[in-house]
Design a protein around this motif. Structure first.
Motif, PDB file in Angstrom:
ATOM      1  N   THR A   1      -7.429  -0.688  -6.288  1.00  0.00           N
ATOM      2  CA  THR A   1      -7.242  -2.011  -5.688  1.00  0.00           C
ATOM      3  C   THR A   1      -6.711  -1.950  -4.260  1.00  0.00           C
ATOM      4  O   THR A   1      -6.705  -2.969  -3.570  1.00  0.00           O
ATOM      5  CB  THR A   1      -6.287  -2.876  -6.539  1.00  0.00           C
ATOM      6  N   ASN A   2      -6.255  -0.786  -3.803  1.00  0.00           N
ATOM      7  CA  ASN A   2      -5.810  -0.666  -2.411  1.00  0.00           C
ATOM      8  C   ASN A   2      -6.980  -0.980  -1.480  1.00  0.00           C
ATOM      9  O   ASN A   2      -8.087  -0.474  -1.664  1.00  0.00           O
ATOM     10  CB  ASN A   2      -5.291   0.743  -2.125  1.00  0.00           C
TER      11      ASN A   2
ATOM     12  N   PHE B   1      -7.269   5.480 -15.071  1.00  0.00           N
ATOM     13  CA  PHE B   1      -6.969   4.988 -13.727  1.00  0.00           C
ATOM     14  C   PHE B   1      -5.481   5.075 -13.412  1.00  0.00           C
ATOM     15  O   PHE B   1      -4.625   5.090 -14.297  1.00  0.00           O
ATOM     16  CB  PHE B   1      -7.480   3.550 -13.531  1.00  0.00           C
ATOM     17  N   ILE B   2      -5.225   5.176 -12.109  1.00  0.00           N
ATOM     18  CA  ILE B   2      -3.867   5.166 -11.560  1.00  0.00           C
ATOM     19  C   ILE B   2      -3.730   3.883 -10.756  1.00  0.00           C
ATOM     20  O   ILE B   2      -4.595   3.575  -9.932  1.00  0.00           O
ATOM     21  CB  ILE B   2      -3.633   6.384 -10.637  1.00  0.00           C
ATOM     22  N   SER B   3      -2.670   3.135 -11.002  1.00  0.00           N
ATOM     23  CA  SER B   3      -2.490   1.898 -10.262  1.00  0.00           C
ATOM     24  C   SER B   3      -1.028   1.485 -10.273  1.00  0.00           C
ATOM     25  O   SER B   3      -0.290   1.799 -11.210  1.00  0.00           O
ATOM     26  CB  SER B   3      -3.346   0.778 -10.860  1.00  0.00           C
TER      27      SER B   3
ATOM     28  N   LYS C   1     -14.700   0.636   3.452  1.00  0.00           N
ATOM     29  CA  LYS C   1     -14.909   1.989   2.917  1.00  0.00           C
ATOM     30  C   LYS C   1     -14.667   2.019   1.415  1.00  0.00           C
ATOM     31  O   LYS C   1     -15.390   2.697   0.670  1.00  0.00           O
ATOM     32  CB  LYS C   1     -13.977   2.974   3.618  1.00  0.00           C
ATOM     33  N   ALA C   2     -13.643   1.295   0.962  1.00  0.00           N
ATOM     34  CA  ALA C   2     -13.355   1.234  -0.472  1.00  0.00           C
ATOM     35  C   ALA C   2     -14.529   0.618  -1.227  1.00  0.00           C
ATOM     36  O   ALA C   2     -14.945   1.120  -2.281  1.00  0.00           O
ATOM     37  CB  ALA C   2     -12.079   0.418  -0.717  1.00  0.00           C
TER      38      ALA C   2
ATOM     39  N   ASN D   1       0.835  -1.203   0.000  1.00  0.00           N
ATOM     40  CA  ASN D   1       0.000   0.000   0.000  1.00  0.00           C
ATOM     41  C   ASN D   1       0.874   1.258   0.000  1.00  0.00           C
ATOM     42  O   ASN D   1       1.801   1.375   0.800  1.00  0.00           O
ATOM     43  CB  ASN D   1      -0.926   0.020   1.221  1.00  0.00           C
ATOM     44  N   HIS D   2       0.583   2.171  -0.912  1.00  0.00           N
ATOM     45  CA  HIS D   2       1.296   3.450  -1.069  1.00  0.00           C
ATOM     46  C   HIS D   2       2.718   3.262  -1.631  1.00  0.00           C
ATOM     47  O   HIS D   2       3.543   4.166  -1.515  1.00  0.00           O
ATOM     48  CB  HIS D   2       1.345   4.233   0.244  1.00  0.00           C
TER      49      HIS D   2
END
Length: 630
Positions: free
Chosen positions: A466-467, A490-492, A444-445, A188-189
């Motif tokens: 997808t996070n 999209f950003i991934s 929440k996602a 993540n991140h």
């Protein structure tokens, strides 16, 4: 060697069973991934293994002195400490050893007895074993890899963003001395290059680790065993994620065949017993009845309900979605990319690639008007209905319930419609009455996606979708996006997701953003190995580049030469210190107290000289960079 043993472990919360009858041995060779749907108990199992919670049932055995380093998703920390200082504290053992050495040096000024000299030699040897003299270099290397420049070293941790804190916690976990690492969603991140570095780092490790992750590329390349939590049980599969998926399907097919065959046998046997229990073949019927009683029943394969998403559009957009003409991206004092000229058409599926901080989110916000371009024009097509998924801020009331969040979008629909819609996103039973603020990151996602999809947008903009999603939900989202008849930007950093969805790639490179014609996998590889990416090529200096330099070039060149000479001298002294440390490890040295004393005296002199040269180097580098910026 066994590090952790779990024997018949079971746990529950509020009388709800989380898992049961888990038997697991973690040894020094364990390189495993732990998968399962969100809420299946993966993070709870980590806490049982680490000892953070005690399982309600069963026994946990741990090897004496086994050290565990754990990265938890739930850990939200606040600290007034600075970045470098906090990371240094990850190895408290090294800090303590150094303090002992300093205390002994002070004592040896007045008392040079053999006892203290021998004690100092032992401590120096222990520091050598722990590679203590390279510890600061390890911190600097990891900070660089995870996009923390030297300007971050003295920054208070509380001044960092959430994503920066997450990356910092990962560094701390990797640095901490351990026999076993438990990593809960470590990617993540992280951008593509960071993930690739993490994979290489893990593969080079001699210690054990278990990873909870939704990143299928990581699970394919960094583990050789998969554990799956399903239906409260822990299932074991040899191999990486791809092999796990194949073996899981093979097992399901085999179990289904065995189950069906057994059911037919039971049906035929029961029929025979009923027809003959009171007849001439009564003994045979009784024998078969005993056989049925003793038969070990094969369970029916569990029906894993996959979430079937469908993303509809309310109306069709025009053929031209966006045109970006001569755009300078960013802010007046911080240009992120220049001279961008790009065109988005109806039904394009575009992935935006670039390292963290390059400006990907700023680019999409500029397109939809949330951020003003520094220069140039953004043309937006007609009839656009935008669904924007933001990985950080969720567009719903945190004090509202899950069911009310969706019901307010369709106030005239019956409750059955709302419950059925929420079920598609994994919200069932009491979950629909949860307050939104109490939801997990994954919940929440999913709720954000549910709200966006309900609006039937014809343009989807997804920032790291997808996070926080589990793998089954990601796969359902992929299928829905592949069938979607609108436009997707999209950003991934999820390589599987990119390969499955993207038809075009926009990449931040060479101070601008361009559409790449390279095959996607080759492009990803080129981004990962591009060592120039971390250079600060686009900063305020670009705005000043046409101004004449006010510093004589000769002075700049002289400074550059001085820096190179200093770096060589520092490297030479480090080598001499290492050689002295190595000589302390020689058993023959232990019997020569004078030699130990001389060696330690030399090390102390070399260390002082090293610190002095490093200070001079830091000053010259600072001056050099300031001159370049003029």
């Amino acid at each position: 060697m066994s590090l952790i043993g779990l024997e018949d472990i079971g746990h529950e919360f509020a009388d709800k069973l989380i898992f049961k009858d888990i038997n697991l041995v973690i040894d020094t060779n364990t390189r495993a991934g732990l998968v399962g749907r969100n809420g299946s108990g993966k993070s709870t199992l980590f806490k049982v293994i680490s000892g953070d919670i005690q399982a309600k049932y069963g026994k946990v055995s741990r090897a004496k002195k086994a050290k565990i380093s754990i990265l938890s998703q739930e850990y939200d920390f606040s600290s007034k400490n600075t970045v470098f200082s906090w990371l240094s504290s990850a190895r408290q053992d090294i800090i303590d050893l150094r303090k002992e050495v300093d205390d002994l040096h002070e004592r040896l000024r007045t008392d040079e007895s053999e006892h203290y000299l021998q004690q100092l030699a032992n401590l120096q040897h222990q520091l050598d074993i722990e590679d203590a003299y390279n510890y600061e270099n390890s911190i600097e290397t990891m900070l660089t890899v995870f996009n923390f420049g030297k300007e971050y070293y003295d920054r208070p941790i509380d001044s960092l963003s959430g994503g920066e804190k997450t990356r910092l916690r990962l560094i701390y976990t990797l640095l901490k001395k351990h026999d076993l690492m438990l990593l809960d969603e470590p990617t993540n991140h992280l951008d593509l290059k960071m993930i690739d570095w993490l994979i290489s780092y893990l593969k080079s490790k001699n210690s054990a680790y278990i990873i909870i992750s939704h990143d299928r590329h990581l699970l394919d390349n960094a583990v050789n065993h998969i554990y799956e939590l399903r239906d409260c049980n822990l299932l074991s599969y040899g191999g990486n994620f791809s092999l796990y998926q194949k073996e899981k399907e093979d097992r399901r097919v085999l179990q289904e065949k065995q189950y069906n065959a057994q059911q037919k046998l039971i049906e035929r046997t029961t029929d025979f017993i009923q027809r003959n229990i009171a007849g001439q073949k009564t003994n045979q019927a009784k024998s078969r009845l005993k056989m049925l009683d003793k038969m070990e029943t094969i369970a029916k394969p569990s029906d894993e309900k996959s979430i079937k998403l469908r993303i509809q559009t309310d109306k069709r957009s025009g053929n031209d979605i966006f045109r970006l003409e001569n755009i300078d991206l960013g802010y007046p004092n911080n240009i992120l990319a220049k001279n961008i000229n790009l065109h988005i058409h109806y039904q394009d599926k575009i992935c935006i690639l670039g390292p963290n901080g390059s400006g990907k989110t700023t680019l999409v916000n500029t397109m939809i008007g949330k951020v003003q371009a520094v220069k140039g024009e953004v043309w937006q097509g007609a009839s656009l209905k935008v669904g924007y998924y933001d990985q950080i801020s969720h567009d719903f009331d945190m004090n509202s319930t899950v069911i009310d969040t969706i019901w307010q979008l369709a106030p005239y629909e019956p409750i059955g419609y709302v419950l059925g819609y929420l079920a598609k996103f994994g919200f069932v039973g009491d979950q629909v009455d949860q307050i939104c603020g109490s939801l997990s990151g994954g919940e929440k996602a999913r709720l954000s996606l549910a709200k966006i999809i309900h609006s039937k947008p014809n343009l989807l903009i997804l920032d790291e979708p997808t996070n926080h999603l589990d793998i089954p939900m990601i796969e359902s989202l992929e299928t829905a996006l592949q069938e979607y008849d609108g436009t997707i930007i999209f950003i991934s950093h999820d390589r599987y997701f990119i390969n499955n969805i993207a038809e075009k790639i926009w990449v931040f490179k060479d101070c601008t953003v361009k559409e790449s014609v390279e095959p996607i996998e080759e492009l990803i590889e080129s981004i990962i190995i591009d060592t120039e990416e971390k250079k600060e090529a686009i900063k305020t200096v670009q705005i000043k580049q046409d101004k004449p330099k006010r510093v004589n070039p000769f002075i700049i060149n002289k400074l550059h030469d001085d820096i190179i000479d200093l770096e060589k001298k520092i490297e030479s002294i480090k080598q001499q210190i290492a050689e002295k440390q190595l000589s302390l490890s020689d058993p023959n040295t232990f019997n020569n107290m004078q030699k130990i004393k001389d060696i330690n005296y030399d090390i102390e002199l070399f260390t002082k000289e090293l610190n002095k040269l490093q200070s001079v180097l830091d000053e010259k580098e600072t001056t050099y960079l300031e001159y370049l910026d003029q």
